[in-house]
Design an enzyme around this catalytic site. Structure first.
Site, PDB file in Angstrom:
ATOM      1  N   ALA A   1      -1.788   4.891 -33.323  1.00  0.00           N
ATOM      2  CA  ALA A   1      -3.892   4.881 -33.535  1.00  0.00           C
ATOM      3  C   ALA A   1      -4.824   4.147 -34.481  1.00  0.00           C
ATOM      4  O   ALA A   1      -3.760   3.713 -35.332  1.00  0.00           O
ATOM      5  CB  ALA A   1      -3.768   5.884 -33.791  1.00  0.00           C
TER       6      ALA A   1
ATOM      7  N   GLY B   1       1.268   6.521 -33.337  1.00  0.00           N
ATOM      8  CA  GLY B   1       1.020   6.603 -32.229  1.00  0.00           C
ATOM      9  C   GLY B   1       2.063   6.087 -30.705  1.00  0.00           C
ATOM     10  O   GLY B   1       1.755   6.298 -30.081  1.00  0.00           O
TER      11      GLY B   1
ATOM     12  N   GLU C   1       4.596   7.073 -31.073  1.00  0.00           N
ATOM     13  CA  GLU C   1       4.809   8.546 -29.530  1.00  0.00           C
ATOM     14  C   GLU C   1       4.782   8.254 -28.277  1.00  0.00           C
ATOM     15  O   GLU C   1       5.141   9.217 -27.709  1.00  0.00           O
ATOM     16  CB  GLU C   1       3.547   9.644 -30.224  1.00  0.00           C
TER      17      GLU C   1
ATOM     18  N   GLU D   1       2.947   7.477 -39.978  1.00  0.00           N
ATOM     19  CA  GLU D   1       2.094   8.600 -41.387  1.00  0.00           C
ATOM     20  C   GLU D   1       1.435   9.032 -42.158  1.00  0.00           C
ATOM     21  O   GLU D   1       0.243   9.107 -43.432  1.00  0.00           O
ATOM     22  CB  GLU D   1       2.111  10.094 -39.734  1.00  0.00           C
TER      23      GLU D   1
HETATM   24  N1  COA Z   1      -4.907   0.323 -35.969  1.00  0.00           N
HETATM   25  C1  COA Z   1      -5.712  -0.457 -36.887  1.00  0.00           C
HETATM   26  N2  COA Z   1      -5.588  -1.953 -36.589  1.00  0.00           N
HETATM   27  C2  COA Z   1      -4.499  -1.948 -36.883  1.00  0.00           C
HETATM   28  C3  COA Z   1      -3.169  -1.179 -37.114  1.00  0.00           C
HETATM   29  C4  COA Z   1      -3.379   0.359 -36.513  1.00  0.00           C
HETATM   30  N3  COA Z   1      -2.762   1.211 -36.664  1.00  0.00           N
HETATM   31  N4  COA Z   1      -2.050  -1.832 -37.252  1.00  0.00           N
HETATM   32  C5  COA Z   1      -2.245  -2.846 -37.457  1.00  0.00           C
HETATM   33  N5  COA Z   1      -3.588  -2.848 -37.472  1.00  0.00           N
HETATM   34  C6  COA Z   1      -4.785  -3.993 -37.641  1.00  0.00           C
HETATM   35  C7  COA Z   1      -5.261  -4.342 -39.120  1.00  0.00           C
HETATM   36  O1  COA Z   1      -5.973  -3.969 -39.767  1.00  0.00           O
HETATM   37  C8  COA Z   1      -5.423  -6.057 -39.067  1.00  0.00           C
HETATM   38  O2  COA Z   1      -6.180  -6.255 -38.691  1.00  0.00           O
HETATM   39  P1  COA Z   1      -7.584  -7.463 -39.874  1.00  0.00           P
HETATM   40  O3  COA Z   1      -6.953  -8.574 -38.640  1.00  0.00           O
HETATM   41  O4  COA Z   1      -8.701  -6.737 -39.551  1.00  0.00           O
HETATM   42  O5  COA Z   1      -7.450  -6.966 -41.200  1.00  0.00           O
HETATM   43  C9  COA Z   1      -4.426  -6.390 -38.376  1.00  0.00           C
HETATM   44  O6  COA Z   1      -3.991  -4.921 -37.185  1.00  0.00           O
HETATM   45  C10 COA Z   1      -3.653  -7.086 -38.214  1.00  0.00           C
HETATM   46  O7  COA Z   1      -2.380  -6.925 -39.222  1.00  0.00           O
HETATM   47  P2  COA Z   1      -1.414  -6.758 -39.757  1.00  0.00           P
HETATM   48  O8  COA Z   1      -1.740  -5.601 -41.184  1.00  0.00           O
HETATM   49  O9  COA Z   1      -2.479  -8.298 -40.745  1.00  0.00           O
HETATM   50  O10 COA Z   1      -0.022  -7.391 -39.886  1.00  0.00           O
HETATM   51  P3  COA Z   1       1.503  -7.150 -40.408  1.00  0.00           P
HETATM   52  O11 COA Z   1       1.879  -8.537 -39.660  1.00  0.00           O
HETATM   53  O12 COA Z   1       0.683  -7.567 -41.622  1.00  0.00           O
HETATM   54  O13 COA Z   1       1.590  -6.215 -40.641  1.00  0.00           O
HETATM   55  C11 COA Z   1       2.062  -4.104 -39.565  1.00  0.00           C
HETATM   56  C12 COA Z   1       1.981  -5.713 -38.998  1.00  0.00           C
HETATM   57  C13 COA Z   1       2.038  -3.309 -37.794  1.00  0.00           C
HETATM   58  C14 COA Z   1       3.332  -3.589 -40.095  1.00  0.00           C
HETATM   59  C15 COA Z   1       0.676  -3.236 -40.210  1.00  0.00           C
HETATM   60  O14 COA Z   1      -0.572  -3.913 -39.431  1.00  0.00           O
HETATM   61  C16 COA Z   1       0.673  -2.019 -40.174  1.00  0.00           C
HETATM   62  O15 COA Z   1       1.574  -1.265 -41.107  1.00  0.00           O
HETATM   63  N6  COA Z   1       0.136  -1.397 -39.897  1.00  0.00           N
HETATM   64  C17 COA Z   1      -0.025   0.242 -39.078  1.00  0.00           C
HETATM   65  C18 COA Z   1       1.258   1.066 -39.190  1.00  0.00           C
HETATM   66  C19 COA Z   1       0.612   2.665 -38.696  1.00  0.00           C
HETATM   67  O16 COA Z   1       0.347   3.188 -40.019  1.00  0.00           O
HETATM   68  N7  COA Z   1       0.678   3.135 -37.834  1.00  0.00           N
HETATM   69  C20 COA Z   1       0.514   4.467 -37.695  1.00  0.00           C
HETATM   70  C21 COA Z   1      -1.284   4.791 -37.870  1.00  0.00           C
HETATM   71  S1  COA Z   1      -1.155   6.262 -37.614  1.00  0.00           S
END
Ligand code: COA
Length: 272
Positions: free
Chosen positions: A83, A128, A131, A151
């Site tokens: 999400a 999400g 999910e 989460e």
């Molecule tokens: N919501 C909003 N933005 C997200 C996102 C999410 N769930 N997941 C990634 N992004 C965005 C990042 O903020 C980043 O944006 P920016 O360029 O404006 O900073 C962009 O996507 C790229 O992500 P980044 O974290 O830089 O890539 P990465 O390769 O270093 O890491 C992940 C990838 C997936 C490991 C990491 O993005 C992450 O942990 N995301 C969240 C996952 C999460 O907790 N999901 C559950 C949400 S309830």
């Protein structure tokens, strides 16, 4: 294979969904391919995407030419990274409750759909994203896929059916482990746990998925429909309600502020 896809004519409220069809070559029957198209945010699902996806699915339900639906993510890194955390930054518990219920409505719609919906997982399927994949009837993953329910690292809980559906697919112990550890697993582990049905090489991934889906599109649509209805007939409404209440409550707790703001600052959260 990609050049054999046609546009599907349905007006979504934004361009964050791409809709294409693959022609099965008989009686104008097709597979609909829905691509979450928000590559820069790793296809994180926001309110607009939630609504558009629901609208498309509701429309397709009555399109007798569409026999099956594939959901995938744009780009080479993510199916859906969860999400949209940025949009949750200022949520109060009421906003959180509404967001949870909207997400649950989508996963319930997917889960109870009477045509097979397949998640073509081409990278991160987190929160999400995991999910939504879990709600689909089948999950095919590319070899770069990563799964998890992170989460708890944000100080919140899964709110789109993760606490309801994951255990049905991988069992209570495995689901509990994923949900309370926030750990991620790769496609080999996902296959071992039964979280995914098959794993394919990343090259030509979508073609491989389409080939698989084609193989059951020749079966009776009516028999498939009734099989899906019967498989998914158990009523989970009470469990979903408990989940959205608790998801909402987690936004009243300071841990959600600590977790979400740490993610946005690209830091590790320090819970008290
Ligand atoms: N919501 C909003 N933005 C997200 C996102 C999410 N769930 N997941 C990634 N992004 C965005 C990042 O903020 C980043 O944006 P920016 O360029 O404006 O900073 C962009 O996507 C790229 O992500 P980044 O974290 O830089 O890539 P990465 O390769 O270093 O890491 C992940 C990838 C997936 C490991 C990491 O993005 C992450 O942990 N995301 C969240 C996952 C999460 O907790 N999901 C559950 C949400 S309830």
């Amino acid at each position: 294979m990609i050049e054999e896809l046609n546009n599907y004519n349905f007006l979504t409220e934004n361009d964050n969904l791409l809709l294409k069809t693959y022609n099965l070559g008989f009686n104008n029957k097709q597979i609909l391919i829905i691509t979450i198209n928000r590559e820069k945010s790793l296809n994180a699902v926001d309110l607009n995407i939630l609504k558009s996806l629901s609208n498309v699915l509701k429309h397709v339900k009555d399109d007798s030419n569409i026999l099956s639906i594939i959901i995938t993510g744009a780009g080479s890194k993510a199916f859906i990274a969860g999400a949209d955390i940025k949009s949750m930054n200022n949520f109060n518990s009421e906003d959180a409750y509404k967001y949870s219920v909207l997400g649950q409505d989508l996963v319930k719609l997917i889960n109870s759909f009477d045509k097979p919906i397949i998640a073509a997982i081409n990278g991160y399927a987190l929160g999400g994203g995991c999910e939504i994949a879990t709600a689909c009837h089948l999950r095919y993953a590319s070899e770069n896929s990563i799964f998890g329910q992170p989460e708890v690292k944000l100080g919140i809980i899964a709110g789109w059916g993760g606490t309801v559906n994951l255990k049905k697919i991988i069992g209570l112990g495995n689901a509990t482990k994923l949900l309370i550890s926030g750990d991620t697993i790769n496609c080999d582990e996902a296959l071992r746990l039964g979280l995914v049905n098959m794993v394919f090489p990343f090259a030509n991934f979508l073609s491989s998925v389409i080939k698989e889906v084609k193989s059951f599109c020749h079966n009776s649509p009516n028999a498939i429909k009734n099989t899906l209805i019967s498989i998914n007939s158990s009523n989970n409404d009470e469990s979903y309600k408990i989940e959205s209440d608790l998801f909402s409550k987690s936004f009243k707790h300071e841990d959600s502020r600590i977790g979400i703001s740490a993610f946005l600052r690209k830091e590790k959260p320090k819970f008290k």
